[in-house]
Write an enzyme that holds these catalytic residues in place. Structure first.
Site: not given
Length: 486
Positions: A235, A252, A286, A386
């Site tokens: 992103g 997102e 996510c 993550e």
């Protein structure tokens, strides 16, 4: 189901192979078997798709006809609903998720499309009388060509939540699926493409195993909106590469969702629900629960219950009705996540459940067993980064303030949950958490009516809900001095 599924590019209302007749295979991550093949394109296909979308947008038949747009979306939803079981099975075969999750995803997809069909005829602006005889009219109009880069983890719902609002407001679209899930994406779009009333070029699709097509979508000024769901790193690169064209971005990105469990919560009933929240799509969602923060008085109890709940999950092929967790999306992702989990095990205070690559009957698939670690330092890499797989971190806190501080100690801000029987506490903690979505005594409740998106490095814009229309519209101001009655 046949092993000969073939997916082509859809450009200007026609289905085409790649210009150079290149193909790539799609395989089942549960066993490595070939499902079918898809046309493997690149920049040429992307450019042709954008050109087709541009021509379709310039004709007012679509962009200025909300009643037509509503009818097309409603027909599409009904066609998907009629074939939902077949589509769910294909989704499970190509993605690996358990069939119950695929069926739920198809239900959500149909719901999403119908929701935006309703909004297609309700995208109002407003009028102001700014002085005697002077009027300003604000019209919300479609932004133009929207490029939608769809991820592999929930390819049906995440396609619907991007394409449905884009079409509802009058945009034309170019869809680029992930290379892991092109067959299901083509199968979802085929019933839409076959609607007689849909003008040619309104929807376009191309697939690729490389990146040149996606890079063109990001860089070209012929695309006014770029919608992407994926990693924060990608992103950030999209934002940088799109900057020269100043196009609208809907992003997102990553998440590191915390579940805050207070001392009054019923740990016995919560632990199995958190195990499911952590392993949804094999931990590849996510908003999946990544960190569980528990009051110190219930920490030992929760550690035992959560470890037991994760260990008892049945891992197996997604088409097996008893499976509760399937494989990861592919073997490359499985190996990467397994390495991250191994590093976390070495650095954590305690390994409660050591999830590893299984042997035996699951060895041929991209499987990875769930893992649970307990740790005190929330700055550890596995508390901050993550890890897109079935690893859960358990931490303790002594007060509301400490729980909030720990949960907010992250560069992400996508979602969180608060578990308590005290209603006032739940609301004040939820208000203090820097997340786009906070669930009270639940986790992963996502639906068409409620906007989702993140704070900080979890993205920009909102999808689902009425505000998703903003990501695909521009506001135009008309001024007129009508004068006064004489």
């Amino acid at each position: 189901m046949s092993n000969g599924i073939e997916a082509l590019h859809l450009i200007g209302g026609e289905w085409y192979p790649s210009v150079d007749d290149q193909w790539a295979e799609s395989v089942d991550p549960s066993n490595g078997e070939r499902i079918g093949r898809f046309a493997d394109g690149g920049e040429r296909e992307a450019r042709a798709a954008v050109n087709a979308a541009r021509r379709a947008f310039q004709a007012p038949k679509w962009s200025q006809n909300p009643r037509l747009r509503q009818q097309v979306l409603l027909q599409w939803a009904s066609r998907l609903e009629a074939n939902s079981e077949e589509l769910a099975e294909l989704l499970t075969r190509e993605n690996g998720k358990v069939i119950a999750q695929s069926r739920g995803e198809l239900i959500a997809t149909v719901s999403e499309i119908r929701y935006y069909a309703g909004l297609a005829r309700h995208n109002p602006g407003h009028v102001l009388e700014i002085a005697p005889g002077e009027f300003s009219t604000m019209l919300r109009e479609p932004a133009g060509v929207a490029a939608l880069i769809i991820p592999w983890n929930a390819p049906a719902t995440l396609l619907a939540r991007a394409i449905a609002p884009a079409l509802a407001v009058g945009c034309t679209v170019v869809v680029k699926p992930a290379p892991q899930t092109p067959l299901i994406t083509a199968a979802l779009l085929a019933p839409l493409a076959n609607i007689t009333e849909l003008p040619k070029g309104v929807i376009n699709l191309f697939a690729e195993t490389g990146h040149s097509g996606a890079q063109y979508l990001v860089a070209t000024p012929e695309v006014e909106v770029l919608c992407f769901t994926g990693s924060t790193a990608t992103g950030q690169q999209i934002m940088a590469n799109a900057a020269p064209t100043m196009k609208k971005l809907s992003l997102e990105l990553g998440g590191k969702s915390c579940a805050l469990v207070f001392e009054d919560a019923d740990t016995a009933s919560i632990a199995p629900r958190l195990a499911v929240a952590a392993t949804i799509i094999s931990g590849q969602q996510c908003t999946a629960a990544r960190r569980v923060l528990v009051h110190e008085s219930r920490f030992k109890e929760m550690k035992y219950l959560l470890g037991q709940a994760l260990d008892q999950l049945e891992v197996g092929p997604g088409l097996n009705p008893s499976s509760q967790m399937g494989p990861l999306i592919d073997w490359q992702a499985r190996d990467r996540v397994a390495q991250q989990m191994a590093e976390a095990y070495e650095l954590s205070d305690e390994v409660v459940l050591r999830g590893q690559i299984p042997r035996g009957r699951l060895a041929e698939g991209a499987y990875l067993m769930p893992g649970l670690i307990a740790h005190g330092d929330d700055n550890a890499f596995f508390c901050q980064e993550e890890i897109f797989g079935p690893l859960l971190i358990l931490e303790s806190f002594t007060s509301e303030a400490e729980a909030i501080a720990k949960a907010n100690n992250t560069r992400f801000g996508l979602s969180a949950s608060v578990w308590t029987e005290q209603g006032a506490r739940g609301l004040r903690v939820a208000r203090a958490l820097a997340n786009g979505t906070v669930w009270l005594n639940d986790h992963n409740k996502l639906f068409a009516e409620a906007e989702t998106g993140g704070y900080r490095q979890s993205g920009i814009g909102r999808l689902h809900g009425y505000d998703a229309l903003n990501d695909f519209t521009e506001v135009k101001h008309f001024y007129q001095n009508c004068g006064l009655v004489k």
